[in-house]
Scaffold this motif. Structure first.
Motif, short mmCIF file in Angstrom:
data_model
loop_
_atom_site.label_atom_id
_atom_site.label_comp_id
_atom_site.label_asym_id
_atom_site.label_seq_id
_atom_site.Cartn_x
_atom_site.Cartn_y
_atom_site.Cartn_z
N MET A 70 0.74 -1.30 -0.06
CA MET A 70 -0.04 -0.24 -0.01
C MET A 70 0.80 1.13 0.11
N ARG A 71 0.96 2.23 -0.97
CA ARG A 71 1.36 3.38 -1.11
C ARG A 71 0.96 4.44 -0.10
N HIS A 72 1.70 4.98 0.87
CA HIS A 72 1.25 6.22 1.72
C HIS A 72 1.60 7.62 0.85
N TYR A 73 0.81 8.57 1.33
CA TYR A 73 1.04 9.69 0.75
C TYR A 73 1.76 10.51 2.10
N PRO A 74 2.41 11.56 1.82
CA PRO A 74 2.99 12.69 2.71
C PRO A 74 2.12 12.82 4.04
N THR A 75 2.49 13.05 5.10
CA THR A 75 1.48 12.88 6.28
C THR A 75 2.06 13.79 7.18
N LEU A 76 1.25 14.73 7.76
CA LEU A 76 1.61 15.73 8.78
C LEU A 76 1.15 15.39 9.91
N LEU A 77 2.38 14.75 10.95
CA LEU A 77 1.84 14.16 12.33
C LEU A 77 1.83 15.64 13.11
N ASN A 78 0.98 15.21 14.21
CA ASN A 78 0.78 15.90 15.27
C ASN A 78 1.89 15.77 16.15
N ALA A 79 2.99 16.26 15.96
CA ALA A 79 4.22 15.84 16.77
C ALA A 79 5.25 17.09 16.71
N ILE A 80 6.18 16.84 17.73
CA ILE A 80 7.17 17.80 17.45
C ILE A 80 8.68 16.87 17.43
N PHE A 81 9.46 17.08 16.40
CA PHE A 81 10.59 16.03 16.17
C PHE A 81 11.80 17.02 16.87
N ILE A 82 12.46 16.34 17.58
CA ILE A 82 13.66 16.92 18.25
C ILE A 82 14.98 16.30 17.53
N GLY A 83 15.78 16.86 16.65
CA GLY A 83 16.82 16.38 15.83
C GLY A 83 16.64 16.38 14.35
N ASP A 84 17.68 16.85 13.74
CA ASP A 84 17.43 16.85 12.31
C ASP A 84 17.32 15.25 11.57
N ARG A 85 18.12 14.55 12.40
CA ARG A 85 17.96 13.13 11.80
C ARG A 85 16.62 12.50 11.85
N VAL A 86 15.87 12.86 12.66
CA VAL A 86 14.31 12.34 12.98
C VAL A 86 13.85 12.89 11.53
N LEU A 87 13.98 14.20 11.14
CA LEU A 87 13.29 14.88 10.15
C LEU A 87 13.70 14.05 8.89
N ASP A 88 14.93 13.74 8.87
CA ASP A 88 15.38 13.27 7.72
C ASP A 88 14.94 11.88 7.29
N ILE A 89 14.81 11.01 8.36
CA ILE A 89 14.32 9.68 8.20
C ILE A 89 12.84 9.84 8.14
N GLY A 90 12.03 10.53 8.57
CA GLY A 90 10.90 11.07 8.54
C GLY A 90 10.34 11.27 6.91
N HIS A 91 11.42 12.47 6.48
CA HIS A 91 11.27 12.58 5.05
C HIS A 91 11.19 11.36 4.07
N ALA A 92 12.16 10.38 4.27
CA ALA A 92 12.20 9.31 3.78
C ALA A 92 10.94 8.54 3.61
N LEU A 93 10.03 8.63 4.65
CA LEU A 93 9.17 7.76 4.90
C LEU A 93 7.73 8.59 4.59
N GLY A 94 7.92 9.70 4.46
CA GLY A 94 6.63 10.72 3.80
C GLY A 94 6.15 11.23 5.07
N CYS A 95 6.91 11.28 6.10
CA CYS A 95 6.15 11.70 7.56
C CYS A 95 6.71 12.88 8.31
N TYR A 96 5.89 13.98 8.46
CA TYR A 96 6.67 15.32 8.72
C TYR A 96 6.11 15.60 9.98
N PRO A 97 6.55 16.56 10.86
CA PRO A 97 6.15 17.07 12.17
C PRO A 97 5.59 18.37 11.96
N ARG A 98 4.69 18.76 12.95
CA ARG A 98 4.24 20.18 12.74
C ARG A 98 5.09 21.14 13.30
#
Length: 297
Positions: free
Chosen positions: A1-29
């Protein structure tokens, strides 16, 4: 199943989390980062709260306030070998009532993708991304014919709120050399542009406080100049250097051949993106690449 980009109701602490989230199409507020330039332009829909050092230091209350005022459901924290490690405040955050998840980057990218897939609810996609990343890293580690380029790399930073611009130099021996230039058989030609009175920070990066340091480009004699971050900052600095010293346009091989490239910044905070970054640098610096200004992605 293909997932589309998702904006999570979350705060990411750390650029690495954003980088791996970007790879999975998951982004923080909201994001607490600081190691990667231009995240505000690349991800304008993310609220950029503060840098990691500030929140781990005197501005911890800013995180608590944002968590409550934005109605955040969880905080996703990077666990890495950095000093300080963002995960060192996890117990404190949980004790304050925050829901916290941790992505562990200390056990390799396989573990990081596994954690991210579980936290973001995309375990299958994370497993595929981990396998793809492993294959790409194996490709990077295969011996390649040395490209033999002499490269000067300039990092441009912009503060749009203050309309301030900063130029920095990637010095020899830093992360860029380890991950990109040395494996590709290239030489970092930035040594002759360094100012020994300035501190080298951020994985081998030195601020270029005096613009006339670029007047020594003829001594460094690069046959390629790479602009990372905001490339306009580097382009303006090069134009000003040539205006001060017109002979640079002929005496610097990179300028004479128009071998100036805008390429992605390379730093340890972008582990999931490293294969793509390496590929773009290799393609730009390869002999068959026509000298041109590459589009940054």
């Amino acid at each position: 199943m293909r997932h589309y980009p998702t904006l999570l109701n979350a705060i990411f602490i750390g650029d690495r989390v954003l980088d791996i989230g970007h790879a999975l199409g998951c982004y923080p507020r909201a994001l607490i980062g600081g190691q990667v330039p231009l995240t505000d332009k690349d991800f304008p829909f993310i609220r950029h709260l503060e840098c990691i050092l500030c929140v781990m230091g005197p501005k911890r209350a800013l995180l608590m306030k944002a968590y409550e005022s934005m109605g955040i459901e969880r905080v996703v924290v990077e666990h890495s070998d950095c000093t300080p490690d963002p995960a060192s405040i996890v117990d404190e955050l949980r004790a304050s009532g925050l829901t916290v998840d941790v992505v562990d980057f200390t056990q390799g990218m396989g573990r990081a993708f596994e954690d991210a897939g579980r936290i973001f609810g995309r375990p299958d996609e994370a497993a595929r991304a981990a396998r793809r990343h492993e294959r790409d890293m194996e490709t990077m580690q295969r011996p390649v014919a040395p490209l033999g380029r002499r490269v000067v790399t300039l990092l441009g930073l912009t503060n749009p709120q203050r309309n301030e611009h900063y130029l920095l130099l990637e010095t020899p021996g830093g992360h860029l050399d380890t991950r990109i230039l040395t494996p590709l058989g290239c030489e970092n030609a930035g040594a002759l542009l360094m100012d020994m009175a300035e501190e080298v920070v951020m994985e081998g990066i030195q601020r270029v406080s005096s613009p006339d340091r670029l007047d020594r480009l003829d001594e460094a004699a690069p046959d390629a100049i790479v602009l990372t971050g905001d490339p306009l900052v580097g382009l303006v600095a090069l134009q000003e250097a040539v205006a001060r010293k017109p002979s640079l346009a002929r005496s610097v091989p990179a300028l004479a051949a128009h071998a100036v490239y805008a390429l992605p910044h390379c730093c340890s905070a972008l582990p999931a993106s490293l294969p793509r970054i390496w590929t773009e640098w290799r393609n730009a610096l390869s002999p068959q690449a026509a000298p041109c200004t590459q589009r940054q992605q």
